[in-house]
Design a protein around this motif. Structure first.
Motif, PDB file in Angstrom:
ATOM      1  N   PRO A 279      52.021  46.424  44.528  1.00 33.53           N
ATOM      2  CA  PRO A 279      51.769  45.090  45.095  1.00 33.53           C
ATOM      3  C   PRO A 279      50.431  44.924  45.804  1.00 33.53           C
ATOM      4  O   PRO A 279      50.076  43.795  46.162  1.00 33.53           O
ATOM      5  CB  PRO A 279      52.928  44.901  46.080  1.00 33.53           C
ATOM      6  N   PHE A 280      49.681  46.010  45.981  1.00 35.34           N
ATOM      7  CA  PHE A 280      48.385  45.864  46.650  1.00 35.34           C
ATOM      8  C   PHE A 280      47.213  45.877  45.669  1.00 35.34           C
ATOM      9  O   PHE A 280      46.056  45.903  46.073  1.00 35.34           O
ATOM     10  CB  PHE A 280      48.183  46.963  47.711  1.00 35.34           C
ATOM     11  N   LEU A 281      47.508  45.830  44.354  1.00 31.61           N
ATOM     12  CA  LEU A 281      46.446  45.909  43.357  1.00 31.61           C
ATOM     13  C   LEU A 281      46.124  44.544  42.760  1.00 31.61           C
ATOM     14  O   LEU A 281      47.013  43.750  42.457  1.00 31.61           O
ATOM     15  CB  LEU A 281      46.846  46.871  42.235  1.00 31.61           C
ATOM     16  N   SER A 282      44.836  44.289  42.587  1.00 30.32           N
ATOM     17  CA  SER A 282      44.379  43.106  41.858  1.00 30.32           C
ATOM     18  C   SER A 282      43.407  43.540  40.767  1.00 30.32           C
ATOM     19  O   SER A 282      42.745  44.569  40.882  1.00 30.32           O
ATOM     20  CB  SER A 282      43.685  42.109  42.797  1.00 30.32           C
ATOM     21  N   LEU A 283      43.345  42.751  39.703  1.00 30.49           N
ATOM     22  CA  LEU A 283      42.416  43.026  38.614  1.00 30.49           C
ATOM     23  C   LEU A 283      41.908  41.702  38.065  1.00 30.49           C
ATOM     24  O   LEU A 283      42.695  40.822  37.725  1.00 30.49           O
ATOM     25  CB  LEU A 283      43.103  43.825  37.494  1.00 30.49           C
ATOM     26  N   HIS A 284      40.596  41.559  38.028  1.00 32.71           N
ATOM     27  CA  HIS A 284      39.963  40.376  37.455  1.00 32.71           C
ATOM     28  C   HIS A 284      39.096  40.788  36.271  1.00 32.71           C
ATOM     29  O   HIS A 284      38.620  41.928  36.198  1.00 32.71           O
ATOM     30  CB  HIS A 284      39.077  39.664  38.491  1.00 32.71           C
ATOM     31  N   ASP A 285      38.905  39.867  35.357  1.00 35.68           N
ATOM     32  CA  ASP A 285      37.874  40.024  34.338  1.00 35.68           C
ATOM     33  C   ASP A 285      36.776  39.033  34.697  1.00 35.68           C
ATOM     34  O   ASP A 285      36.950  37.820  34.546  1.00 35.68           O
ATOM     35  CB  ASP A 285      38.418  39.742  32.943  1.00 35.68           C
ATOM     36  N   ASP A 286      35.670  39.540  35.215  1.00 39.55           N
ATOM     37  CA  ASP A 286      34.607  38.674  35.740  1.00 39.55           C
ATOM     38  C   ASP A 286      33.313  38.917  34.983  1.00 39.55           C
ATOM     39  O   ASP A 286      32.464  39.708  35.393  1.00 39.55           O
ATOM     40  CB  ASP A 286      34.412  38.935  37.238  1.00 39.55           C
ATOM     41  N   GLY A 287      33.168  38.242  33.850  1.00 45.05           N
ATOM     42  CA  GLY A 287      31.969  38.395  33.037  1.00 45.05           C
ATOM     43  C   GLY A 287      30.719  37.843  33.674  1.00 45.05           C
ATOM     44  O   GLY A 287      29.616  38.061  33.170  1.00 45.05           O
ATOM     45  N   ILE A 311      45.659  40.388  37.233  1.00 52.20           N
ATOM     46  CA  ILE A 311      46.758  40.893  38.068  1.00 52.20           C
ATOM     47  C   ILE A 311      46.494  40.471  39.511  1.00 52.20           C
ATOM     48  O   ILE A 311      45.384  40.675  40.022  1.00 52.20           O
ATOM     49  CB  ILE A 311      46.867  42.434  38.008  1.00 52.20           C
ATOM     50  N   ASN A 312      47.477  39.906  40.168  1.00 49.41           N
ATOM     51  CA  ASN A 312      47.371  39.561  41.589  1.00 49.41           C
ATOM     52  C   ASN A 312      48.625  40.053  42.310  1.00 49.41           C
ATOM     53  O   ASN A 312      49.740  39.733  41.906  1.00 49.41           O
ATOM     54  CB  ASN A 312      47.218  38.053  41.782  1.00 49.41           C
ATOM     55  N   ARG A 313      48.406  40.877  43.330  1.00 46.48           N
ATOM     56  CA  ARG A 313      49.526  41.468  44.077  1.00 46.48           C
ATOM     57  C   ARG A 313      50.513  42.168  43.136  1.00 46.48           C
ATOM     58  O   ARG A 313      51.726  42.119  43.318  1.00 46.48           O
ATOM     59  CB  ARG A 313      50.242  40.415  44.926  1.00 46.48           C
ATOM     60  N   GLY A 314      49.961  42.808  42.113  1.00 50.05           N
ATOM     61  CA  GLY A 314      50.777  43.566  41.167  1.00 50.05           C
ATOM     62  C   GLY A 314      51.431  42.740  40.078  1.00 50.05           C
ATOM     63  O   GLY A 314      52.062  43.293  39.182  1.00 50.05           O
TER      64      GLY A 314
END
Length: 455
Positions: A279-287, A311-314
């Motif tokens: 729940p503490f992980l985030s992932l963005h695709d920011d080109g 992914i936001n808060r897992g």
């Protein structure tokens, strides 16, 4: 049309429109790219390879009166080549797949984001050769065990790409890019050779961090000289930013809507909103991130690039979409498409970190970090050791066994696991994020991965 300075978007559009009108074609689009590249390699101070090239290509799609799509690619940008491509695509449209028909992106004429990537002057082959010779000589002088730099390269390029369609879309961009790669090899009597490398990318060759690349290549190589075998077992693992981004990239089909629709992804259509990670992980695709040297303001369909939360808060929040996949999911395209009869989808640049308002997992104090764990610096054989549709991986790695704060280089070993288990077994994300050529990530601590030492 190709000019001495590259592609002329307006002339290309006018020529295509005139040809399409003559052929009775009302709906078409085109993607084009050209590049001017030069690169050098050296071997003990001597030029090993000097290469310069100019490349250009266009891809034309045509929709016939039945709505079917044909596609043609060519490197001939003359009037005759353009006509042949357009007519060929029109003829091919008779055999188009009626079950998979792409449309124009609804965002192909939307405003583009601002990108601050000033073009850099290119230096040419001879200055590149001299710079690489000096870098190689400096690296070889750093340690008596480093005998060769078998893989090296310094390159720079100017590239241009554009997208046009019969609905009035006109996108074009131009950029410069340079890269330096140094991979050293060290040998000691009675010991196996050890290697290590480093890569630097920039907008131009004059701005590359050459000293930093040399330092990193030396450190990575020398730090593995005093290697020892590792016992097979289960260890807590700390991935360097580059290593963890490599692992995420190998399983990017999790976020790929095309893969989901084709049934070759771990995700399903209904996976949005499900828990995928801690729940503490985030992932963005920011080109569009400033650290992304190869950033482009639009994709192969003319859709603007943007920062997309995956992914936001897992929780899985979004997939990467083309026009066709977005239409199937009843959402907007995300700017991650290629161009083709069956359009491909792919990530731009991952940014991994702690979700806003969340702690980064278990706090690892100094005593924790002095416990025994494996620090993985680099993963190998990703093409062979990853089963993306199953989630499993078994990969050789370069790294260290850390015991009581002391690093011991691992002679040869593999790390194995399941990406879903990994994402849910993350113990801690360190506070400092690093910009790598793969994206941005902190060091990532994962609980209980299987490490197999050399028999």
């Amino acid at each position: 049309m190709a000019t001495n300075n590259g592609l002329n978007a307006s002339a290309l559009r006018d020529s295509l429109q005139k040809l399409a009108t003559r052929e009775g074609i009302s709906s078409w689009d085109l993607g084009a790219a050209c590049s001017d590249d030069c690169s050098v390699q050296v071997d003990r101070g001597e030029a090993k390879q000097l290469k310069a090239s100019q490349r250009s290509s266009i891809t034309v799609r045509v929709w016939n009166k039945d709505g079917l799509v044909g596609i043609t690619s060519t490197t001939d940008l003359s009037d005759a080549g353009l006509e042949q491509a357009l007519v060929g695509a029109h003829e091919a449209s008779r055999f188009g797949n009626p079950d998979d028909i792409p449309h124009f992106s609804p965002l192909a004429k939307a405003p583009l984001p601002e990108l601050n990537r000033p073009l850099q002057e290119r230096r040419g082959i001879l200055p590149l050769l001299e710079t690489l010779r000096e870098a190689e000589a400096d690296l070889l002088s750093r340690h008596p065990s480093i005998q060769t730099v078998p893989y090296n390269g310094l390159a720079e390029s100017l590239s241009q790409s554009l997208y046009l369609n019969s609905d009035g879309a006109l996108r074009e961009m131009e950029r410069t890019q340079a890269s330096l790669y140094l991979y050293a090899r060290a040998e000691e009597a009675g010991r196996k050779p050890r290697s290590g490398g480093a890569l630097r990318v920039g907008l131009g060759s004059a701005g590359l961090d050459i000293a930093g690349c040399i330092d990193e290549a030396v450190d990575r190589t020398v730090s593995h000289l005093a290697y020892q075998p590792i016992e097979t077992g289960t260890y807590n693992v700390c991935f360097t930013p580059e290593a963890f981004l490599s692992l995420i990239g190998a399983f990017s089909s999790i976020f790929n809507a095309r893969s989901v629709l084709d049934g070759v992804s771990l995700s399903k259509r209904e996976s949005i909103g499900e828990t995928l990670a801690v729940p503490f992980l985030s992932l963005h695709d920011d080109g569009l991130h400033p650290g992304h040297i190869s950033a482009a303001p639009f994709d192969g369909e003319g859709t603007p690039t943007k920062n997309l939360c995956l992914i936001n808060r897992g929780i899985l929040k979004s997939f990467l979409h083309s026009e066709a996949t977005a239409r199937a999911f009843d959402v907007q395209p995300t700017g991650h498409a290629g161009l083709g009869a069956k359009v491909s989808v792919g990530p731009d640049w991952f940014v991994l970190g702690t979700s806003e308002g969340c702690s980064s997992g278990n706090t690892l104090d100094q005593s924790n970090e002095k416990d025994t764990f494996v620090l993985i610096e680099d993963l190998s054989a990703l093409h062979a050791g990853v089963k993306a549709t199953q989630g499993s991986f078994s990969l050789p790695f370069d790294g260290w066994l850390v015991k009581g704060g002391e690093r011991i280089s691992v002679e040869a070993a593999t790390v194995a696991g399941d990406i879903r288990t990994v994402l849910n077994s993350i113990l801690h994300l360190e506070s400092n994020c690093e910009v790598t050529h793969r994206g941005i990530s902190p060091h990532v601590w994962v609980e209980g991965l299987s490490i197999t030492g050399e028999a």
